[in-house]
Motif scaffolding. Structure first.
Motif, PDB file in Angstrom:
ATOM      1  N   THR A 124       0.863  -1.179   0.000  1.00  0.00           N
ATOM      2  CA  THR A 124       0.000   0.000   0.000  1.00  0.00           C
ATOM      3  C   THR A 124       0.898   1.227   0.000  1.00  0.00           C
ATOM      4  O   THR A 124       1.764   1.356   0.858  1.00  0.00           O
ATOM      5  N   TYR A 125       0.679   2.082  -0.980  1.00  0.00           N
ATOM      6  CA  TYR A 125       1.498   3.279  -1.149  1.00  0.00           C
ATOM      7  C   TYR A 125       0.620   4.517  -0.997  1.00  0.00           C
ATOM      8  O   TYR A 125      -0.455   4.579  -1.586  1.00  0.00           O
ATOM      9  N   VAL A 126       1.091   5.501  -0.239  1.00  0.00           N
ATOM     10  CA  VAL A 126       0.468   6.820  -0.198  1.00  0.00           C
ATOM     11  C   VAL A 126       1.522   7.736  -0.815  1.00  0.00           C
ATOM     12  O   VAL A 126       2.538   8.040  -0.182  1.00  0.00           O
ATOM     13  N   VAL A 127       1.296   8.105  -2.082  1.00  0.00           N
ATOM     14  CA  VAL A 127       2.345   8.740  -2.876  1.00  0.00           C
ATOM     15  C   VAL A 127       1.887  10.029  -3.542  1.00  0.00           C
ATOM     16  O   VAL A 127       0.687  10.315  -3.619  1.00  0.00           O
ATOM     17  N   GLU A 128       2.875  10.775  -4.059  1.00  0.00           N
ATOM     18  CA  GLU A 128       2.582  11.977  -4.819  1.00  0.00           C
ATOM     19  C   GLU A 128       1.893  11.584  -6.118  1.00  0.00           C
ATOM     20  O   GLU A 128       2.379  10.724  -6.855  1.00  0.00           O
ATOM     21  N   LYS A 129       0.767  12.205  -6.376  1.00  0.00           N
ATOM     22  CA  LYS A 129      -0.022  11.899  -7.564  1.00  0.00           C
ATOM     23  C   LYS A 129       0.752  12.295  -8.830  1.00  0.00           C
ATOM     24  O   LYS A 129       1.381  13.341  -8.882  1.00  0.00           O
ATOM     25  N   GLY A 130       0.697  11.419  -9.828  1.00  0.00           N
ATOM     26  CA  GLY A 130       1.316  11.708 -11.109  1.00  0.00           C
ATOM     27  C   GLY A 130       2.794  11.372 -11.196  1.00  0.00           C
ATOM     28  O   GLY A 130       3.387  11.496 -12.259  1.00  0.00           O
ATOM     29  N   LYS A 131       3.404  10.933 -10.110  1.00  0.00           N
ATOM     30  CA  LYS A 131       4.820  10.562 -10.123  1.00  0.00           C
ATOM     31  C   LYS A 131       4.959   9.075 -10.430  1.00  0.00           C
ATOM     32  O   LYS A 131       4.065   8.284 -10.153  1.00  0.00           O
ATOM     33  N   GLU A 132       6.087   8.709 -10.992  1.00  0.00           N
ATOM     34  CA  GLU A 132       6.404   7.303 -11.240  1.00  0.00           C
ATOM     35  C   GLU A 132       6.448   6.580  -9.895  1.00  0.00           C
ATOM     36  O   GLU A 132       7.070   7.074  -8.942  1.00  0.00           O
ATOM     37  N   LEU A 133       5.796   5.416  -9.797  1.00  0.00           N
ATOM     38  CA  LEU A 133       5.726   4.709  -8.520  1.00  0.00           C
ATOM     39  C   LEU A 133       7.079   4.162  -8.081  1.00  0.00           C
ATOM     40  O   LEU A 133       7.432   4.234  -6.906  1.00  0.00           O
TER      41      LEU A 133
END
Length: 143
Positions: A124-133
């Motif tokens: 489960t990732y809470v990440v910056e939207k639109g960035k490469e995972l």
């Protein structure tokens, strides 16, 4: 406080996925045959500029993931088998089914299937939207 909020969001997302059966809009980043990434969920969250992504990741026996980082936090929950996690700045840890690990945003890390069967994690990732995972770090040395 941020960690607590992130963990609460991850738990809520996991419950939603279990109830709804998940969504499949997110396309997996890794195409390695030894590592199979199954997209479960990609959704905006209440934190501006952030989204949650949830994947099931299956590792063939003995496989080591590329050394990488993410543009946000990861919560890794081992579903099956045993996985060794090496995270920059932390001691290596081997987890078995039912155990989990919080990986801070931007931390360079890798996972190794140390068992003789396929190992699986719920990532489960809470990440910056639109960035490469996945951001690969091939020359980084981990503990």
């Amino acid at each position: 406080m941020k960690r607590k909020k992130t963990l609460i969001i991850a738990v809520v997302v996991a419950v939603v996925v279990l109830i709804t059966g998940g969504a499949y809009a997110y396309q997996p980043v890794s195409a390695q045959e030894e590592i199979k990434r199954t997209a479960l969920l990609q959704h905006d969250i209440s934190i501006p500029g952030r989204e949650v992504i949830q994947d099931r990741v299956d590792f063939a026996p003995g496989v080591v993931s590329p050394t990488h980082s993410h543009p946000g936090e990861e919560i890794a929950y081992v579903l099956k088998g045993s996985l060794k996690y090496e995270v920059q700045g932390m001691s290596p840890v081997t987890l078995k089914a039912g155990e989990n690990l919080f990986i801070p945003a931007g931390s360079v890390h890798r996972a190794t299937n140390v068992g003789k069967e396929t190992a699986s994690e719920l990532a489960t990732y809470v990440v910056e939207k639109g960035k490469e995972l996945l951001i690969i770090h091939p020359s980084t040395v981990l503990p």
